[in-house]
Design a protein around this motif. Structure first.
Motif: not given
Length: 165
Positions: A111-112, A114-116, A118-119, A124-125, A128, A159
């Motif tokens: 997930l760490v 994946a977040k960048p 998405l940004e 948006k996240l 989860v 999601n």
């Protein structure tokens, strides 16, 4: 140079004989080249690394950072972790950036990481949730919603289902 008669006895013309003598003199006097194979190998690897870094920097500067990050993340040695009901298509989604759609394979990604992504795509996240699936790496993504062939646009939520093993 020898006379023409002497050359005919040996089976060579004067030109051929002179050429043979010149090549023999060169072969006997030339210094043998010395190759440092490990040095050449190091230089080649260094140039290749610098070239790859330059291409990566150019892609990031040109806005292709998302494409580069997705290719690195999907080919970075992580395998799809789903062994239960999830399939490879469950962990793939298509992100829409400007006029370009980019398929992103989130399978096995943390997930760490994946977040960048998405940004970068200005998505948006979403929610989860955690799911126990045997044989997967804890914390890795096993499902994405919406998944391919649906397209996620700017501002939409993605999601994730994460493995708890």
């Amino acid at each position: 140079m020898t006379s023409y008669d002497d050359a005919r006895l040996s089976g060579c013309t004067p030109f051929e004989e002179e050429l043979t003598n010149a090549m023999n003199r060169f072969a006997n006097s030339a210094v043998t080249p010395d190759f440092d194979a490990p040095q050449i190998l190091r230089r080649t690897r260094r140039r290749r690394t610098v070239g790859i870094a330059a291409v990566a920097a150019a892609l990031i500067a040109a806005g292709g950072g998302t494409a580069l990050a997705t290719s690195v993340a999907s080919n970075g040695g992580s395998t799809p972790a789903a062994t239960g009901t999830a399939t490879d298509s469950d962990a793939t989604t298509i992100l829409y950036v400007g006029s370009v759609t980019i398929p992103v394979d989130f399978a096995g990604m943390d997930l760490v990481l994946a977040k960048p992504l998405l940004e970068k795509t200005q998505t948006k996240l979403g929610t989860v949730t955690k799911k126990a699936v045997t044989g997967c790496k804890p914390g890795s993504i096993i499902e994405v919603s919406p998944h391919a062939p649906a397209t996620v646009k700017k501002g939409d939520a993605v999601n994730f289902v994460i493995c708890t093993a």
